[in-house]
Design a protein around this motif. Structure first.
Motif, PDB file in Angstrom:
ATOM      1  N   SER A  44       5.103  12.995  -4.482  1.00  9.92           N
ATOM      2  CA  SER A  44       3.671  12.730  -4.323  1.00  9.92           C
ATOM      3  C   SER A  44       3.138  13.456  -3.092  1.00  9.92           C
ATOM      4  N   LEU A  45       1.841  13.537  -3.025  1.00 15.79           N
ATOM      5  CA  LEU A  45       1.135  14.088  -1.869  1.00 15.79           C
ATOM      6  C   LEU A  45       0.286  12.983  -1.277  1.00 15.79           C
ATOM      7  N   ALA A  46       0.455  12.709   0.008  1.00 11.10           N
ATOM      8  CA  ALA A  46      -0.358  11.700   0.699  1.00 11.10           C
ATOM      9  C   ALA A  46      -1.329  12.409   1.632  1.00 11.10           C
ATOM     10  N   PHE A  47      -2.492  11.794   1.847  1.00 13.17           N
ATOM     11  CA  PHE A  47      -3.483  12.422   2.721  1.00 13.17           C
ATOM     12  C   PHE A  47      -4.380  11.370   3.362  1.00 13.17           C
ATOM     13  N   ASN A  48      -4.890  11.714   4.542  1.00 18.63           N
ATOM     14  CA  ASN A  48      -5.811  10.864   5.295  1.00 18.63           C
ATOM     15  C   ASN A  48      -7.102  11.623   5.572  1.00 18.63           C
ATOM     16  N   LEU A  49      -8.199  10.867   5.676  1.00 19.79           N
ATOM     17  CA  LEU A  49      -9.494  11.475   5.960  1.00 19.79           C
ATOM     18  C   LEU A  49     -10.249  10.674   7.009  1.00 19.79           C
ATOM     19  N   MET A  50     -11.101  11.394   7.737  1.00 21.28           N
ATOM     20  CA  MET A  50     -12.017  10.784   8.700  1.00 21.28           C
ATOM     21  C   MET A  50     -13.442  11.201   8.353  1.00 21.28           C
TER      22      MET A  50
ATOM     23  N   SER B 147      -7.546   6.919   2.858  1.00 22.00           N
ATOM     24  CA  SER B 147      -6.258   7.519   2.538  1.00 22.00           C
ATOM     25  C   SER B 147      -6.150   7.701   1.026  1.00 22.00           C
ATOM     26  N   GLY B 148      -5.217   8.533   0.635  1.00 24.99           N
ATOM     27  CA  GLY B 148      -5.032   8.744  -0.792  1.00 24.99           C
ATOM     28  C   GLY B 148      -3.654   9.262  -1.114  1.00 24.99           C
ATOM     29  N   VAL B 149      -3.349   9.262  -2.406  1.00 27.51           N
ATOM     30  CA  VAL B 149      -2.063   9.780  -2.882  1.00 27.51           C
ATOM     31  C   VAL B 149      -2.286  10.438  -4.238  1.00 27.51           C
ATOM     32  N   LEU B 150      -1.624  11.562  -4.447  1.00 33.72           N
ATOM     33  CA  LEU B 150      -1.621  12.250  -5.735  1.00 33.72           C
ATOM     34  C   LEU B 150      -0.175  12.368  -6.193  1.00 33.72           C
TER      35      LEU B 150
ATOM     36  N   ILE C 235      -7.316   6.590  -4.212  1.00 33.08           N
ATOM     37  CA  ILE C 235      -8.000   6.707  -2.927  1.00 33.08           C
ATOM     38  C   ILE C 235      -8.375   5.301  -2.488  1.00 33.08           C
ATOM     39  N   PHE C 236      -8.141   4.985  -1.217  1.00 39.00           N
ATOM     40  CA  PHE C 236      -8.301   3.602  -0.766  1.00 39.00           C
ATOM     41  C   PHE C 236      -8.536   3.557   0.738  1.00 39.00           C
ATOM     42  N   PRO C 237      -9.084   2.435   1.247  1.00 40.86           N
ATOM     43  CA  PRO C 237      -9.251   2.288   2.697  1.00 40.86           C
ATOM     44  C   PRO C 237      -7.900   2.339   3.402  1.00 40.86           C
ATOM     45  N   SER C 238      -7.855   3.058   4.516  1.00 45.52           N
ATOM     46  CA  SER C 238      -6.576   3.299   5.190  1.00 45.52           C
ATOM     47  C   SER C 238      -5.919   2.027   5.698  1.00 45.52           C
TER      48      SER C 238
ATOM     49  N   ASN D 273       0.527   0.599   6.672  1.00 43.23           N
ATOM     50  CA  ASN D 273      -0.793   1.153   6.430  1.00 43.23           C
ATOM     51  C   ASN D 273      -0.933   2.427   7.246  1.00 43.23           C
ATOM     52  N   HIS D 274      -2.096   3.075   7.188  1.00 50.19           N
ATOM     53  CA  HIS D 274      -2.288   4.358   7.846  1.00 50.19           C
ATOM     54  C   HIS D 274      -3.272   4.194   9.001  1.00 50.19           C
ATOM     55  N   ARG D 275      -2.796   4.442  10.204  1.00 50.99           N
ATOM     56  CA  ARG D 275      -3.626   4.317  11.401  1.00 50.99           C
ATOM     57  C   ARG D 275      -4.396   5.605  11.666  1.00 50.99           C
TER      58      ARG D 275
END
Length: 215
Positions: A186-192, A116-119, A166-169, A109-111
């Motif tokens: 793919s492109l992965a990304f995280n948000l706050m 988080s998301g992926v395209l 897009i989903f909970p990290s 998972n993403h800490r």
């Protein structure tokens, strides 16, 4: 005898937002090799738990991809509105990933992020599904006639060009081994979140203007 209706409710569910976008994915493919790549994972017998990621973990800060950043923010806002989140969100990290036939990734998972998301911008139905895992189920494993949102221990999505998830990290996920001859990109990304965190009456309310100063 009076018959009463029954209902099942997915309490405390983890919602995954799925959107087939019309983003020009070829324009992303044309620029990915400008970035430096690194390999991660392990080789275990015939199983190759390996994938690749860009060394740069802030690729969306690149001026060439500013249009893509805007598209992602638009979809994140749609996700947030459906979740009834009042906060705005800021992309903190972003990176390209790729894998070849037979390659996969471990469950992770993403800490240090909330969303988080992926395209997917180069993919087909055989390039390796993304699989989400429920790591909280404990106890007996009951036999089910079919999987659904109430009983499934894992759930998969098949990548395709332009698909954004897009989903909970905190949701654990992995990449299943693919058989396609094309490279899975793919492109992965995280948000706050930014803005006010916590209700007004809470003694732990904080205001976050931007995360860029702390990263």
């Amino acid at each position: 005898m009076i018959e009463y209706e029954s209902d099942l409710m997915p309490l405390f569910s983890k919602a995954v937002y799925s959107r087939q976008t019309n983003i020009d994915t070829q324009s992303i493919v044309d620029c990915v090799e400008d970035f430096e790549w690194r390999e991660s994972g392990t080789y275990e017998g015939n199983h190759v738990d390996i994938s690749w990621s860009s060394v740069d973990n802030k690729v969306l800060h690149n001026d060439k991809l500013s249009y893509l950043k805007d598209e992602i923010y638009k979809e994140v806002r749609s996700y947030a509105d459906q979740m009834k989140y009042m906060n705005d969100f800021e992309i903190t990290t972003s990176w390209f990933t790729k894998s070849f036939a037979g390659q996969s990734s471990n469950v992770h998972n993403h800490r240090n992020s909330v969303i988080s998301g992926v395209l997917y911008f180069q993919a087909d139905e055989n390039c390796g599904d993304i699989v989400f895992h429920d790591m909280n189920q404990e106890g007996l494993l009951l036999n089910c006639s079919e999987d659904n949102v109430f009983n499934a221990r894992s759930w998969k999505f098949t990548p395709k060009n332009g698909l954004m998830l897009i989903f909970p990290s905190e949701i654990y996920h992995s990449i299943a081994p693919g058989t396609s001859d094309i490279t899975r990109h793919s492109l992965a990304f995280n948000l706050m979140p930014i803005g006010r965190l916590g209700p007004d009456e809470s003694d732990s309310t904080v205001m976050i203007d931007s995360w860029s100063k702390t990263l």
